[in-house]
Design an enzyme around this catalytic site. Structure first.
Site, PDB file in Angstrom:
ATOM      1  CG  ASP A  12      -1.614   1.122   1.402  1.00 23.50           C
ATOM      2  OD1 ASP A  12      -2.544   1.701   0.692  1.00 23.50           O
ATOM      3  OD2 ASP A  12      -1.521   1.876   2.524  1.00 23.50           O
ATOM      4  CG  ASP A  14      -1.614   7.667   0.182  1.00 20.98           C
ATOM      5  OD1 ASP A  14      -0.749   8.598   0.225  1.00 20.98           O
ATOM      6  OD2 ASP A  14      -2.360   7.266  -0.604  1.00 20.98           O
ATOM      7  CG  ASP A 171      -1.963   2.594   6.492  1.00 22.72           C
ATOM      8  OD1 ASP A 171      -2.590   3.520   7.015  1.00 22.72           O
ATOM      9  OD2 ASP A 171      -2.074   2.253   5.195  1.00 22.72           O
TER      10      ASP A 171
END
Length: 225
Positions: A12, A14, A171
């Protein structure tokens, strides 16, 4: 390809590779300031984290009585964000080390992000990560965003890797769910550590988030599990 079979890693972007939230805040602050609203705080921004830029702009337009149409404000916000993304996106140091370690070991890797293709390209170019992460997929390029598995499955397809051979780093809980739905293993590094209990399907959960993540420990887990 490394000697670790068909192993591949999908990141991922961001909140996982880069801390881009300050840029989203600054872009929104600049947008509002340009229309006479000067009291936009980080605390207000935090309440909007996880909401799309479109939804954020529409909400703020209504809240502050802005006159331009949503589409015009969205385009302005995106221009501000892209300028910031190119010049001042911070890469998490241990994540950069991990990306470089994977490249040195010949393990294929990719980015699979909910951001626009333009934002992904700007960040990868501006941070130098694009030197190593040449395969990148935006959710704009697939039918469904996370928590659907589409963006991860497309990244695996482009890497020529089977889903079962892929390990995802994420995240956020929707991304962890997407990795699970794709049939991929997942290392979860929560951006909001207080939400760690939402990451139940992760194969490796680092409850301390980025403060707990190290490139060497992640690599050792990757190659031994």
């Amino acid at each position: 390809m490394s000697d670790l079979g068909g192993l591949a890693v999908i990141f991922d972007l961001d909140g996982t590779l880069v801390d881009s939230e300050p840029n989203y805040y600054e872009a929104t602050r600049q947008l509002l300031a340009g229309h006479g609203v000067t009291e936009y705080t980080w605390a207000e921004h935090e309440r909007l984290v996880g909401i799309s830029t479109l939804e954020t702009v529409a909400l703020l337009r209504d809240r502050h009585g802005l006159r331009p149409p949503v589409a015009e404000l969205l385009a302005e916000a995106n221009r501000c964000y892209l300028e910031l993304a190119r010049s001042r996106t911070r890469v998490y140091p241990e994540m950069r080390k991990f990306v470089e370690l994977l490249a040195a070991e010949g393990i294929p890797s990719a980015v699979a992000s909910g951001s626009s293709p333009e934002a992904v390209e700007a960040i990868l170019a501006g941070t130098g990560l694009g030197t190593y992460l040449r395969t990148a997929v935006s959710a704009d390029e697939v039918p469904r965003g996370k928590p659907a598995p589409d963006v991860f499955l497309e990244a695996a397809r482009r890497l020529g890797a089977a889903p079962a051979e892929c390990v995802v780093l994420e995240d956020a809980a929707p991304g962890v769910a997407a990795a699970h739905a794709a049939g991929m293993r997942c290392i979860a590094v929560p951006y909001v550590t207080a939400q760690a209990d939402r990451f139940g399907t992760a194969d490796l959960l680092l409850r301390g988030g980025q403060a707990e993540f190290t490139a060497r420990a992640a690599y050792d887990w990757l190659t031994s599990s």
